[in-house]
Write a protein that holds these residues in place. Sequence first.
Motif, PDB file in Angstrom:
ATOM      1  N   ASP A  21       3.449   1.172  15.441  1.00  0.00           N
ATOM      2  CA  ASP A  21       4.896   1.347  15.682  1.00  0.00           C
ATOM      3  C   ASP A  21       5.452   0.070  16.323  1.00  0.00           C
ATOM      4  N   GLU A  57       8.158   6.610  17.182  1.00  0.00           N
ATOM      5  CA  GLU A  57       6.888   6.689  16.791  1.00  0.00           C
ATOM      6  C   GLU A  57       7.267   6.748  15.292  1.00  0.00           C
ATOM      7  N   ARG A  60       4.441   8.368  13.373  1.00  0.00           N
ATOM      8  CA  ARG A  60       4.141  10.083  13.228  1.00  0.00           C
ATOM      9  C   ARG A  60       5.529  10.762  13.179  1.00  0.00           C
ATOM     10  N   SER A  61       6.650  10.497  13.472  1.00  0.00           N
ATOM     11  CA  SER A  61       7.776  11.042  13.281  1.00  0.00           C
ATOM     12  C   SER A  61       8.681  10.806  12.176  1.00  0.00           C
ATOM     13  N   ASP A  63      11.648  11.635  11.417  1.00  0.00           N
ATOM     14  CA  ASP A  63      12.984  11.157  11.909  1.00  0.00           C
ATOM     15  C   ASP A  63      12.954   9.582  12.147  1.00  0.00           C
ATOM     16  N   ALA A 101       5.648  10.088   7.790  1.00  0.00           N
ATOM     17  CA  ALA A 101       6.162   9.010   8.371  1.00  0.00           C
ATOM     18  C   ALA A 101       5.686   7.768   8.152  1.00  0.00           C
TER      19      ALA A 101
END
Length: 119
Positions: A21, A57, A60-61, A63, A101
């Motif tokens: 990240d 993140e 992971r995310s 969005d 993601a």
Amino acid sequence: MDLQELIQDLEKMEAPSRRTDALLALQAGWQRKASRSGGNVNVVWLFPGDETNRLPEFTRSIDAALEFVAIVAPQKTFAFTWGEIVKAQVDEEIVESITPAAALCLAALKIKAKQAEAY
């Protein structure tokens, strides 16, 4: 870490990673600012015009990954799907990864790499 090494790391990723990240954030133009106060280190991530105390993140995310795509590959079309196999597409780049993601970030980086090669 250069762009191609980051792409290779994302291709081999087995789980979302805060280290990755941070590397993605740096590729997207974020800056890391650390300051010491006593024995503590305070880290702030800066994106031009913004300041946040928490790194998104990206792996992971969904969005956060969509935010990454908008920065790295603006005005590109994208899609993702997951189930037994996780895939994402940004324009003509279709990739597989551990999470939707991470796949979106990987596809956007591949677009960025192609654009860099063209110049």
